[in-house]
Design a protein around this motif. Structure first.
Motif, PDB file in Angstrom:
ATOM      1  N   GLY A 195      65.934  28.856 -31.429  1.00 45.17           N
ATOM      2  CA  GLY A 195      64.880  29.057 -30.443  1.00 45.17           C
ATOM      3  C   GLY A 195      64.352  27.743 -29.891  1.00 45.17           C
ATOM      4  O   GLY A 195      64.044  27.631 -28.696  1.00 45.17           O
ATOM      5  N   ASP A 196      64.254  26.732 -30.752  1.00 46.33           N
ATOM      6  CA  ASP A 196      63.835  25.402 -30.299  1.00 46.33           C
ATOM      7  C   ASP A 196      64.841  24.829 -29.306  1.00 46.33           C
ATOM      8  O   ASP A 196      64.465  24.180 -28.327  1.00 46.33           O
ATOM      9  CB  ASP A 196      63.690  24.430 -31.474  1.00 46.33           C
ATOM     10  CG  ASP A 196      62.553  24.756 -32.421  1.00 46.33           C
ATOM     11  OD1 ASP A 196      61.627  25.509 -32.034  1.00 46.33           O
ATOM     12  OD2 ASP A 196      62.588  24.249 -33.566  1.00 46.33           O
ATOM     13  N   ARG A 203      66.789  26.537 -27.293  1.00 47.05           N
ATOM     14  CA  ARG A 203      66.603  27.265 -26.035  1.00 47.05           C
ATOM     15  C   ARG A 203      65.404  26.700 -25.264  1.00 47.05           C
ATOM     16  O   ARG A 203      65.496  26.449 -24.063  1.00 47.05           O
ATOM     17  CB  ARG A 203      66.410  28.753 -26.324  1.00 47.05           C
ATOM     18  CG  ARG A 203      66.321  29.609 -25.092  1.00 47.05           C
ATOM     19  CD  ARG A 203      66.222  31.072 -25.466  1.00 47.05           C
ATOM     20  NE  ARG A 203      66.096  31.911 -24.279  1.00 47.05           N
ATOM     21  CZ  ARG A 203      66.040  33.225 -24.315  1.00 47.05           C
ATOM     22  NH1 ARG A 203      66.107  33.857 -25.467  1.00 47.05           N
ATOM     23  NH2 ARG A 203      65.933  33.908 -23.187  1.00 47.05           N
ATOM     24  N   ALA A 204      64.291  26.468 -25.942  1.00 49.61           N
ATOM     25  CA  ALA A 204      63.101  25.907 -25.289  1.00 49.61           C
ATOM     26  C   ALA A 204      63.369  24.495 -24.776  1.00 49.61           C
ATOM     27  O   ALA A 204      62.955  24.139 -23.666  1.00 49.61           O
ATOM     28  CB  ALA A 204      61.923  25.907 -26.266  1.00 49.61           C
ATOM     29  N   ARG A 259      65.419  24.743 -21.667  1.00 47.29           N
ATOM     30  CA  ARG A 259      64.593  25.225 -20.553  1.00 47.29           C
ATOM     31  C   ARG A 259      63.804  24.090 -19.926  1.00 47.29           C
ATOM     32  O   ARG A 259      63.563  24.078 -18.719  1.00 47.29           O
ATOM     33  CB  ARG A 259      63.611  26.301 -21.027  1.00 47.29           C
ATOM     34  CG  ARG A 259      64.166  27.675 -21.053  1.00 47.29           C
ATOM     35  CD  ARG A 259      63.072  28.733 -21.152  1.00 47.29           C
ATOM     36  NE  ARG A 259      62.025  28.457 -22.113  1.00 47.29           N
ATOM     37  CZ  ARG A 259      62.008  28.897 -23.369  1.00 47.29           C
ATOM     38  NH1 ARG A 259      62.996  29.649 -23.824  1.00 47.29           N
ATOM     39  NH2 ARG A 259      61.012  28.607 -24.162  1.00 47.29           N
ATOM     40  N   LEU A 288      67.557  30.476 -19.009  1.00 44.05           N
ATOM     41  CA  LEU A 288      67.187  30.584 -20.417  1.00 44.05           C
ATOM     42  C   LEU A 288      65.727  30.992 -20.605  1.00 44.05           C
ATOM     43  O   LEU A 288      65.160  30.819 -21.689  1.00 44.05           O
ATOM     44  CB  LEU A 288      67.457  29.243 -21.113  1.00 44.05           C
ATOM     45  CG  LEU A 288      68.911  28.759 -21.042  1.00 44.05           C
ATOM     46  CD1 LEU A 288      69.035  27.359 -21.604  1.00 44.05           C
ATOM     47  CD2 LEU A 288      69.849  29.716 -21.757  1.00 44.05           C
ATOM     48  N   ALA A 289      65.108  31.553 -19.575  1.00 46.84           N
ATOM     49  CA  ALA A 289      63.688  31.918 -19.595  1.00 46.84           C
ATOM     50  C   ALA A 289      63.341  32.809 -20.783  1.00 46.84           C
ATOM     51  O   ALA A 289      64.124  33.677 -21.176  1.00 46.84           O
ATOM     52  CB  ALA A 289      63.310  32.609 -18.291  1.00 46.84           C
ATOM     53  N   GLU A 290      62.168  32.572 -21.321  1.00 44.76           N
ATOM     54  CA  GLU A 290      61.642  33.412 -22.393  1.00 44.76           C
ATOM     55  C   GLU A 290      61.509  34.831 -21.850  1.00 44.76           C
ATOM     56  O   GLU A 290      61.092  35.039 -20.711  1.00 44.76           O
ATOM     57  CB  GLU A 290      60.275  32.894 -22.831  1.00 44.76           C
ATOM     58  CG  GLU A 290      59.775  33.505 -24.105  1.00 44.76           C
ATOM     59  CD  GLU A 290      60.601  33.137 -25.318  1.00 44.76           C
ATOM     60  OE1 GLU A 290      60.786  34.018 -26.176  1.00 44.76           O
ATOM     61  OE2 GLU A 290      61.051  31.982 -25.410  1.00 44.76           O
ATOM     62  N   GLY A 291      61.910  35.802 -22.637  1.00 49.03           N
ATOM     63  CA  GLY A 291      61.832  37.188 -22.199  1.00 49.03           C
ATOM     64  C   GLY A 291      63.074  37.683 -21.473  1.00 49.03           C
ATOM     65  O   GLY A 291      63.238  38.875 -21.283  1.00 49.03           O
ATOM     66  N   ARG A 292      63.935  36.772 -21.059  1.00 46.38           N
ATOM     67  CA  ARG A 292      65.177  37.179 -20.410  1.00 46.38           C
ATOM     68  C   ARG A 292      66.169  37.628 -21.484  1.00 46.38           C
ATOM     69  O   ARG A 292      66.287  36.992 -22.530  1.00 46.38           O
ATOM     70  CB  ARG A 292      65.756  36.000 -19.623  1.00 46.38           C
ATOM     71  CG  ARG A 292      66.974  36.364 -18.835  1.00 46.38           C
ATOM     72  CD  ARG A 292      67.443  35.185 -18.017  1.00 46.38           C
ATOM     73  NE  ARG A 292      68.670  35.542 -17.351  1.00 46.38           N
ATOM     74  CZ  ARG A 292      68.890  35.376 -16.072  1.00 46.38           C
ATOM     75  NH1 ARG A 292      67.967  34.817 -15.306  1.00 46.38           N
ATOM     76  NH2 ARG A 292      70.027  35.726 -15.530  1.00 46.38           N
ATOM     77  N   ASP A 340      68.936  35.214 -34.465  1.00 45.81           N
ATOM     78  CA  ASP A 340      67.714  35.251 -33.676  1.00 45.81           C
ATOM     79  C   ASP A 340      67.216  33.822 -33.494  1.00 45.81           C
ATOM     80  O   ASP A 340      67.840  32.869 -33.970  1.00 45.81           O
ATOM     81  CB  ASP A 340      66.662  36.146 -34.327  1.00 45.81           C
ATOM     82  CG  ASP A 340      66.216  35.655 -35.696  1.00 45.81           C
ATOM     83  OD1 ASP A 340      66.441  34.472 -36.044  1.00 45.81           O
ATOM     84  OD2 ASP A 340      65.619  36.458 -36.426  1.00 45.81           O
ATOM     85  N   ALA A 341      66.089  33.691 -32.840  1.00 42.75           N
ATOM     86  CA  ALA A 341      65.563  32.369 -32.506  1.00 42.75           C
ATOM     87  C   ALA A 341      65.180  31.540 -33.724  1.00 42.75           C
ATOM     88  O   ALA A 341      65.109  30.317 -33.646  1.00 42.75           O
ATOM     89  CB  ALA A 341      64.356  32.519 -31.587  1.00 42.75           C
TER      90      ALA A 341
END
Length: 85
Positions: free
Chosen positions: A32-33, A35-36, A39, A49-53, A65-66
């Motif tokens: 998850g880090d 991905r952020a 972004r 890579l938007a959160e919630g997409r 998972d993240a």
């Protein structure tokens, strides 16, 4: 820490990149880090890579998972959910 990134299907098409090797900064410890962090590149990266997409992630060829922890040299993959019929 150095990791390998792989992008598949529509994620690859949107980013215009299939793979890259990166050195992640201190504090990037999970999928998850990553991905952020990606972004934060802005533009198409932030959009794709938007959160919630809806986006699937894998670490070392295992769906995750993240919260999955990174290890030096691991492979992180991003791809859209797969549908079939």
């Amino acid at each position: 820490m150095n990791i390998e990134l792989k992008y598949f299907a529509s994620v690859r098409e949107a980013l215009g990149l299939a793979a890259e090797s990166v050195q992640v900064p201190d504090g990037v410890a999970t999928v998850g880090d990553v991905r952020a962090w990606l972004r934060a590149r802005g533009g198409v990266w932030a959009e794709t890579l938007a959160e919630g997409r809806a986006l699937r992630m894998a670490c070392n060829h295992t769906m995750t998972d993240a919260g999955a922890r990174l290890t030096d040299g691991c492979e992180v993959a991003f791809f859209p959910p797969v549908t079939g019929g």
